[in-house]
Design an enzyme around this catalytic site. Structure first.
Site, PDB file in Angstrom:
ATOM      1  N   ASP A  78       0.834  -1.203   0.000  1.00  0.00           N
ATOM      2  CA  ASP A  78       0.000   0.000   0.000  1.00  0.00           C
ATOM      3  C   ASP A  78       0.868   1.251   0.000  1.00  0.00           C
ATOM      4  O   ASP A  78       1.923   1.281   0.644  1.00  0.00           O
ATOM      5  CB  ASP A  78      -0.899  -0.014   1.244  1.00  0.00           C
ATOM      6  CG  ASP A  78      -2.065   0.936   1.124  1.00  0.00           C
ATOM      7  OD1 ASP A  78      -2.324   1.449   0.012  1.00  0.00           O
ATOM      8  OD2 ASP A  78      -2.745   1.170   2.147  1.00  0.00           O
ATOM      9  N   GLU A 134       0.235 -13.381  12.261  1.00  0.00           N
ATOM     10  CA  GLU A 134       0.757 -12.206  12.967  1.00  0.00           C
ATOM     11  C   GLU A 134       0.703 -11.018  12.014  1.00  0.00           C
ATOM     12  O   GLU A 134       1.101 -11.132  10.847  1.00  0.00           O
ATOM     13  CB  GLU A 134       2.201 -12.449  13.411  1.00  0.00           C
ATOM     14  CG  GLU A 134       2.381 -13.611  14.369  1.00  0.00           C
ATOM     15  CD  GLU A 134       1.666 -13.406  15.695  1.00  0.00           C
ATOM     16  OE1 GLU A 134       1.556 -12.229  16.127  1.00  0.00           O
ATOM     17  OE2 GLU A 134       1.220 -14.400  16.287  1.00  0.00           O
ATOM     18  N   THR A 169     -10.417  -6.980  -6.515  1.00  0.00           N
ATOM     19  CA  THR A 169     -11.619  -6.831  -7.332  1.00  0.00           C
ATOM     20  C   THR A 169     -12.181  -5.422  -7.197  1.00  0.00           C
ATOM     21  O   THR A 169     -12.817  -4.914  -8.129  1.00  0.00           O
ATOM     22  CB  THR A 169     -12.691  -7.860  -6.912  1.00  0.00           C
ATOM     23  OG1 THR A 169     -12.939  -7.740  -5.504  1.00  0.00           O
ATOM     24  CG2 THR A 169     -12.233  -9.286  -7.216  1.00  0.00           C
ATOM     25  N   GLU A 170     -11.928  -4.779  -6.054  1.00  0.00           N
ATOM     26  CA  GLU A 170     -12.415  -3.408  -5.842  1.00  0.00           C
ATOM     27  C   GLU A 170     -11.609  -2.380  -6.631  1.00  0.00           C
ATOM     28  O   GLU A 170     -12.082  -1.277  -6.900  1.00  0.00           O
ATOM     29  CB  GLU A 170     -12.373  -3.056  -4.349  1.00  0.00           C
ATOM     30  CG  GLU A 170     -13.366  -3.814  -3.479  1.00  0.00           C
ATOM     31  CD  GLU A 170     -12.841  -5.176  -3.036  1.00  0.00           C
ATOM     32  OE1 GLU A 170     -11.678  -5.509  -3.369  1.00  0.00           O
ATOM     33  OE2 GLU A 170     -13.597  -5.907  -2.362  1.00  0.00           O
ATOM     34  N   ASN A 171     -10.370  -2.740  -7.009  1.00  0.00           N
ATOM     35  CA  ASN A 171      -9.506  -1.781  -7.709  1.00  0.00           C
ATOM     36  C   ASN A 171      -9.993  -1.421  -9.103  1.00  0.00           C
ATOM     37  O   ASN A 171      -9.512  -0.446  -9.697  1.00  0.00           O
ATOM     38  CB  ASN A 171      -8.076  -2.314  -7.802  1.00  0.00           C
ATOM     39  CG  ASN A 171      -7.332  -2.293  -6.487  1.00  0.00           C
ATOM     40  OD1 ASN A 171      -6.390  -3.052  -6.285  1.00  0.00           O
ATOM     41  ND2 ASN A 171      -7.753  -1.444  -5.557  1.00  0.00           N
TER      42      ASN A 171
END
Length: 233
Positions: free
Chosen positions: A17, A198, A63-65
């Site tokens: 990100d 983690e 898929t949201e991109n």
């Protein structure tokens, strides 16, 4: 410093990100951030292979991109094709198997062709597995698994059997998830697989993620006592 590592995670997953913010801070188009982000992938892949990690998975495109500006989506797809086509020979040389995880329906033909060629060229590599989550959604993976189960005619199933219907059944659950850019959420990534992973969050933007930052994440993992819901005495 790498030689001092111990308790190496078998599988490290990464939510890459911050590419867009990296470019924006420099007054550049977002695509420049994605291109620098590809260089960070190369660095991370090399370090992971050097320290003996067996599986490295990266969240490349969700898929949201698809809801991003068309110019940015097209640039990302072109960059993916370029990356696959140019890096596959290096993966073969380093004995790294390239794999993709996600829905292939709706992907551009140029991407599908590169994916096929990349997987085919590295299928005999038995070193590290490099998994690229492309057109991926954790919810979609679970739904797709349920559809396969229904189609198989099974009426009852346990957790171990459910794993057999995931995109890559033999992939071990991540020991460590790294997310860059300061965001503290998993954003629909590996919802089934991250149950006891983690989680490591860093403020560093993905294009700036380097060996030092990766080692920080590994040292964090080594400091953790993994109990998987049990109590240790």
């Amino acid at each position: 410093m790498i030689d001092l590592l111990y308790k190496i995670p078998e599988h490290v997953a990464v939510i890459m990100d911050g590419n867009g913010r990296w470019a924006k801070r420099r007054g550049l188009p977002r695509v420049f951030g994605h291109r620098e982000g590809a260089k960070a992938v190369e660095r991370t892949l090399k370090i992971a292979n050097d320290v003996g990690i067996k599986w490295l998975s990266v969240f490349a495109f969700s898929t949201e991109n698809w809801g991003r500006p068309k110019e940015e989506v097209n640039a990302i797809m072109s960059l993916l094709v370029e990356y696959i086509n140019t890096k596959v020979p290096h993966l073969v040389k380093d004995n790294i198997r390239l794999r993709f995880m996600g829905r292939r329906d709706g992907l551009p033909e140029m991407i599908l062709e590169s994916m096929y060629e990349g997987e085919k060229a590295t299928e005999k590599c038995d070193g590290m597995n490099f998994v690229v989550a492309l057109n991926y959604s954790g919810k979609a993976e679970i739904v797709d698994a349920v559809k396969k189960i229904i189609s198989s005619g099974k009426r009852e199933i346990d957790e171990e059997e459910f794993r057999e219907y995931l995109y890559i059944p033999e992939m071990p659950e991540p020991d460590l998830l790294i997310r860059t850019s300061g965001e503290k959420r998993i954003s629909n990534f590996m919802l089934w697989e991250l149950a006891y992973t983690e989680l490591y969050f860093t403020e560093v933007l993905w294009p700036d993620f380097n060996e030092e930052e990766f080692l920080k994440a590994l040292y964090f993992y080594q400091s953790r006592e993994r109990r998987f819901g049990k109590v240790t005495v």
